[in-house]
Motif scaffolding. Structure first.
Motif: not given
Length: 281
Positions: A16-39
């Motif tokens: 759906x995002x692609x059909x609407x011409x929207x760009x996608x950013x991916x942030x791969x994590x292993x969870x237990x997120x902290x301020x580093x992941x937030x950045x």
């Protein structure tokens, strides 16, 4: 923000995002997120129309004696942090969703993975490259964001993207630190109060090395020796490695003549921590 657990559901949103011409950013994590992941998520949100955060403790990048079973997990906390940072989707699959029981296909890398952490964690980067490739295929991102604290991982992913012709821009983001200098990491939660205090030796030793380099020192062995001596002053610390390597190839250098990465891995008690900095001529 949507919390999704199946690949098919993520792909529906991506389509759906692609059909609407929207760009996608991916942030791969292993969870237990902290301020580093937030950045990372905030950076991705500022540069893309939609952001997908993967929250998956990847079993195939852990060795037999590593901390897979006790690796910290907190989906509720991760969801709140991801949403506050601008994520559109939090992808939290089970291992059975990501891997077939009879899977025989994996993504491997050589040379650049034979040094530093890769030399000490056999199979680790095969697991990293495989899961990241799968996430790329699932999320179809325009950009993917990785922290510079895991410097070898960042270098490996950049090389993989180049070698396999992924049409994805890899964005490295600066290390986020605690007030006392310790690089933020999910594994910091394992440290006792005494160990937590001792762990600051990593950033202190690197800061001292940076100052030595600023004076004009270009002998890699002298930089390694200075870092080693600093760390050995801390009784709870045990060095895994201290290196000076080329920023691109990760090969050891003896004389610093161009951009170098200075990575360290140190056990504080039983907990293995990593840190680094890049020095540019």
């Amino acid at each position: 923000m949507e919390i999704l657990h199946s690949i098919s559901d993520v792909k529906k949103y991506v389509k759906r995002f692609k059909s609407e011409g929207l760009t996608i950013g991916l942030v791969p994590t292993m969870g237990y997120l902290h301020e580093g992941h937030k950045s990372l998520i905030e950076k991705a949100s500022s540069e893309n129309d939609r952001v997908i955060v993967s929250d998956f403790v990847n079993p195939i990048q852990f060795g037999p004696n590593e901390d897979l079973d006790v690796y910290p997990r907190d989906l509720e906390h991760d969801a709140k942090l991801s949403e506050s940072a601008g994520a559109s989707i939090l992808f939290n699959p089970e291992p059975s969703e990501m891997y077939f029981d009879d899977a025989v296909t994996f993504v491997n890398s050589s040379e650049i993975t034979d040094v530093l952490c890769g030399a000490r964690r056999p199979g680790h980067f095969r697991g990293v490259c495989t899961v990241v490739t799968k996430l790329f295929n699932i999320a179809c991102p325009d950009k993917a964001y990785f922290g510079e604290k895991d410097a070898q991982q960042l270098a490996v992913i950049k090389r993989m993207v180049r070698d396999l012709n992924f049409d994805i821009e890899i964005v490295g983001c600066p290390i986020i630190r605690e007030e006392d200098g310790l690089a933020k990491s999910s594994r910091n939660t394992y440290l006792s109060p005494e160990e937590r205090k001792a762990a600051t030796v990593l950033s202190r030793s690197l800061n001292n090395a940076r100052e030595i380099l600023k004076t004009g020192e270009r002998d890699a062995d002298k930089i390694i020796k200075a870092i080693t001596l600093d760390i050995e002053k801390e009784p709870l610390a045990k060095i895994d490695y201290v290196e000076v390597v080329d920023s691109l190839s990760l090969k050891s250098v003896s004389k610093i003549e161009k951009s170098v990465l200075i990575p360290i891995a140190v056990y504080i008690g039983k907990i293995r921590l990593i840190d680094n900095f890049t020095f540019n001529i």
